[in-house]
Structure formats: structure tokens, C-alpha cells
Design an enzyme around this catalytic site. Sequence first.
Site, PDB file in Angstrom:
ATOM      1  CG  HIS A 169      -2.040   0.906   1.201  1.00 54.86           C
ATOM      2  ND1 HIS A 169      -3.262   0.602   1.730  1.00 54.86           N
ATOM      3  CD2 HIS A 169      -2.170   2.144   0.675  1.00 54.86           C
ATOM      4  CE1 HIS A 169      -4.091   1.614   1.543  1.00 54.86           C
ATOM      5  NE2 HIS A 169      -3.444   2.566   0.905  1.00 54.86           N
ATOM      6  CG  LEU A 185       4.859   4.883  -5.479  1.00 50.56           C
ATOM      7  CD1 LEU A 185       5.499   3.900  -6.457  1.00 50.56           C
ATOM      8  CD2 LEU A 185       5.825   5.180  -4.333  1.00 50.56           C
ATOM      9  CG  ASP A 229      -2.481   4.655   3.565  1.00 46.43           C
ATOM     10  OD1 ASP A 229      -2.341   5.039   2.387  1.00 46.43           O
ATOM     11  OD2 ASP A 229      -3.466   4.945   4.266  1.00 46.43           O
TER      12      ASP A 229
END
Lengths: 431, 319
Positions: free
Chosen positions: A63, A66, A308
Amino acid sequence: MNILITNGRLIDQAGERLASVRISDGIIIEIGDQLAPDADNSGAEHLIDAAGLVISPGFVDLHVHLREPGREEAETIETGSRGAALGGFTAVVAMPNTDPTQDSVGVVEFVRQQGKRAGLCDVYPSGSITMGRKGEQLTPFAELANAGVRLFTDDGNGVQDPQLMRRAYEYASDLGVTMAQHCEVESLTAGAVMHEGSCCSHLGLPGWPSLAEELMVHRDIELVRLTGASAHFLHLSTAGSVGLVRAAKADGLPVTAEATPHHISLTDELLASYSALYKVNPPLRTIEDVMAVREGLRDGTIDAIATDHAPHVSETKEMPLDQAPPGMLGLETAFGVALAHLDMPLADVVAAMSWKPAAIAGIADRHGRPIALGEPANLVVIDPGEAWEVVPAALASKSRNTPFIGVPLTGRVKHTILHGDITVRDGKAQK
Amino acid sequence: MSRSLLSITELGETGLRRMLDTSDHMAEVNRRPNPKVPALRGKTVCNVFFEDSTRTRLSFETAAKRLSADTMNFSVSQSSLNKGESLRDTVETIAAMGVDAFVIRHGSSGAPWQIGEWTSISVINAGDGWHAHPTQALLDMYTVRTALNRPISVDGGSFDGLRVAMVGDIKHSRVARSTTEAFKLLGANVTWVSPKTLLPPVHDESVVANLDEVIEDVDVLYLLRMQNERMSEALVPHLREYTARFGLTPERAARIGRHVLVMHPGPMNRGVEMAVDPGELPGSVINQQVTNGINVRMAVLFELLGSGSENSLTGNTES
């Protein structure tokens, strides 16, 4: 590149042992007690002394955001990959909330190619469940699956319409791909900036109730039961969600789950500072939730630690809480935060960061492999005892939105090896 | 004294009592034929209002001028902020102009705390989101203390035994949070009168769900503003129903004792929470609240920016 890693403590699916590992052309070619540097071509072999260190399969992050394409001012695939390598990751799954969305083969291929170009970490693009992540029309799952996509998610949003989600599970069940749900019933979280509880009541901030996550976890567990498809639950944050997934697994349903480093280490009380660094979605919860998520990782209810990783440029975080975007950096601090906060054997932490997420991502043939002859050399060398702190200027990410500045962390990535090349050496990225 | 006033929590009981004492001095100044003193001559107070509030801004501006401070007003609509300038950029720009205090009104809870982190200038919270409105709480305490002639000061005295009902939308009200806290710090018993939809999700206050349950047992009836938009969020079905359960209607007004103080932070929603003419309520202190707003805001500015010397309060200034 030829590499010899000497006298490390190997941790993988097979257990623990002391050994040296020799790598050539991306493959593990020798494992033994006392491997000596190759005398014939001295200098051509890179030596890594792993005495007192741990060698494990490289980490896999299910997760990450980018930001490329679309928000390259916050992160690019190259800078994010560099952060990943520094965090010990050899593979990451890129979330689809890019601009344009990862809902077509073209965008997905672009992301994969940018990852290859950077060469710091294998970047596996996820696909969105719905076109443009709008929750209206399914993406072409089969086309994207043929292009290598294994995980589908509208992350950033949950799919709100139960009928559409039922169709997604049904259609996906024939294709060998996994639906990954961001669990949030949005009508319960409109305007919310933090966990709904005594802290938000006191601070006068709109609350994000645990119920909003748990309702969708429950709905999707029942859709899995109905359709036979597999589901992965992203960033579980509440005690109730952990309980629901535990029960679903006890029923034998094909569900998996992840938790973030920040949901096992930080609580909603930090919002009393009104710093937007602590605004994240799902929000930081209570200590009871933190303990439940840790327990979920300990007993295997939660399979994986996933960051995340969500970079944001500083000016967007220098806004009132209701206007600042949610999210925090994660890649470079994940292992140190996890080890500092989890009362689990090191091997179990490594499992939750390596071969377990590799299996969920559908890349277990290349990443999270056992350390054995003939296996691809995607490895990380870590010092589980090293105490350290984040130095903001030293972060590889383009952004600085980490809440862990000044927080003592335990366990540091020393070296990362991707396809037999050293991407990180002595804590420094090699390109 | 801290350099900033962000909340009643941070001010604390001692600070609260001290502000009430200083407000007495300011009330004395305001009774003079020329209510202006040189205490803050040379200081610049900037009212930075990210949310419209002409009344509060005028009150702060008047307070600053009576202390001879220079004032600047900076009004920012939320939309202009969305053009790319961060909150930090905005306040650092104003700070660079050389001001001694920011008076901040912001629609987002916590904004004054953020601003306090980013600048070294005194910050006075003039209301943030749903969170806090400390000068409102101060003027409320000052008004009740004065109306009941209670000897509350840094040396002692309290509201022990005083029964306060705070009626209406608690959840979205910075006034409710700050004024409740201040009343409790001074020993009053506060009851919230509100449906569950208009309460904070978690709290430990005593609550009743119908004004009739407490109307004959209160000393202070504090009505909060009921905003129309709450209906579109399904928090109350209809304003008519709200008035029936929580409004001060003529029937209820007839049931309250003559001693009961009726308060409202303004602006009033006539016909909704205030369904009678407040001018006909013997215990209404709503206008005194406005007057006392000047006294306590002068006290706050004086305590935060002044020399601390009461000499600066003697002698008028013609400047």
C-alpha cells in the site's frame, strides 16, 4: 554483480539459522556456514559483513501512494522507490489514485515502466475497481489482469454501492485477482477529520466513527461469503474490524487484511496539537483500537504490515485540519516503527512485511521467497537492535509529512538487495 | 500570563479569575467620560477574520482602541485561501508587517493553535470552528458575576450552587464548550438541554432532552443559536419542532422565575430559540453580555500585551 553476505542470521519461512549467502547475476548461488571471499576474482565480489545482523527476504509493501502520474511535486516513482529501498522494500504495490487513474493498461504500464527506470524497487501497479475511482462503472479487470495487475482497489475511497461491489467480486472471482477494499461508509464520515470519540468531542472536530469502517468490513465479508471471491482489507484501524476479520477467517473465508505502522503506534490524542501531520484516513484511533490491531497482527488475523505511504507537500499540511489532505509518509520508518511497537517474535514481524504481503500481492514467485539456492536475490539486511530517529533532511521522499520525527525507533535497515544489485548499502541509497 | 489566549482550558481557573478582576478595572475605565487610556500605545492589534463576524470584530476593535492600540483588520474569505496560499503563508505575511497580537476568528477548529506554532506573536482566539471561544466565556462569567453580585476574584468566591442550563446545539458550538468549562471552573452546575443529534459524540455532562424538565429549576438559562443548516443535515426534523422542545416560548417564559438570568451569545434566531421578545424578560442580560464584551476584551489585551502596570490605566489620553 556478485555479492557475498557473511555470517548473518537468516530469517525466512524455513526458520532461523546462521549462514553466509553468495549471490551472482541476481540469483542465490551458495549458502553455507563459512563462505570465504572468492579468491580468484577478488574485488569483483561485493562483501557485506552481516555479523550481528539479520538477513531476510526483502520487504513487500501492499500500500503506497507514489503520486506519479499527477502529483509529482509530492513524490515521484523514483523518489518513492528510493524511500522504499531505504525502508528495506524490494517490491511495492502502487495505489491507483493517480491522475489519470490507474484504470487502463496505458497508465498501469507507465507506472511499471517508471519503476523499472528507477530500478530501486519493483513497482507493481494496482488497478482501480471503478473507472476514475468514481464508484460508477467497473474497470476492465481482465485487460488489466493480462497486463499483470493482481490487486484492485479504489483506495482513498471505498466502493459505496453494494450492488456494484457485488458485481466486482463476482466478476473478479473468475480472474484470479483480489479486490482490496478501503472500508469507509462515506455518508457517516462527511467532513470528518479524526476518530469520533471523546477527543474529537473535546477538540470540536468532526468525527469519523469506527462504525463507518466496520459496516463496510461486514458488508464485504458477507459479499465474499456470497460470491466466493477473495477480499483484502486495507489499513484496518478499529478493534471491531479486527474482530470481524477474525471471525471471517474462522469461517474459512478467503479474506486477508493489513494494518499500517501508524495504527499500531499512534492514537487520536495526538490531534490535540491540531497538527495536520496526524490527519490520516482512516484516522488514528484510541489506545484500545491500537492494542486490538497489534493483537490482530500477533495472532495472524491481520496478515501484513502495509505503510499507506502518502506524501503531501508541506503547504497542503500547513492548512486547518479540515482543509489539509489526509496521509503520512511510511516507507522509510515502517520497520523501525513496527519493531518498536509490536510484542512479536522478529520472524513474525518479518513475515508480516515480506512473504505474507507478497502472497496477497500475487508476487510470491518473485518476492518474499525463501533464502535458498536458485532463488531470486531480493533481500534485506537489518539490524533489529539499532535505535535511531528520523532526520527529516535525510528522507528520500520528496515530502516531509512524517509524524515520527523525534520519536525513538528500533530496528534499522542496513542493506537492501534487489535482483542481486545493492540498492541500499550502510543505510545509503546507491542510486 | 501566557502570551496567548487560546482556550479556557489553557487559561485555567486562576487566569480566569484574574481576567475577571482586570475586567472590573476596564469597566471602570469605560464608565469615564472619555473611556480611553494609553495602556497599549504603540502596540498593533490585527484582527484576522477568516469567518465573518462583524459583532465580535467590532468588539475587539473597540477594546483595542480604548487601550490606544493601533488596529488593523484583515478579512479573508475561505475562497481566496483556496487560491493556493496556505494558512501559514497568510499569517506569516501579516506577521511580517509587524503586529503585536493576532485576534483570530476561523471556521476551522484549531487554527489559532496552528498559528501560534508558526509565529511568535500573541494569539487571541476569537472563536475557532466548533471548538473554543474563550472571550465569550469570559464575558459570560463577568456578566453573571456582575448581575448576581457574586464576589468572585483571584482571592476566592465561586458560583457554587448556581444552576445553569445550556440549551440547544452543543455539538457545533464553541460557545457551549468554552462557557460550560468556565462555569464549571467557577463551581456552577451545568446541564445541557439538547437532543442527542446536537450533542458531542462522547461527553460526561448531565443532559436532559426537553427544556420543560429543567425550566423551573435553573438560575441561568443560556440559549444557543440554532442554525438553519442543521436541518439539512437531518440533525433536527424541523425548526418548529425544535422550538416546541427547546425554544424559549411565551409559555416557558411565564414559568421561569424573575431572578433567572437569560443569556444568548448572539446573533439571536428570533422565533426559533428565542420565541419571545427578550426585552420583556425581566432577567435578560443579553445586552449586558455585549457591553461586557468590551470590558473583558480590553482585559485580555491588557493582560497579554500591557506592561502589567495599572499606572497605564490612570489618566486619559488625547492621542
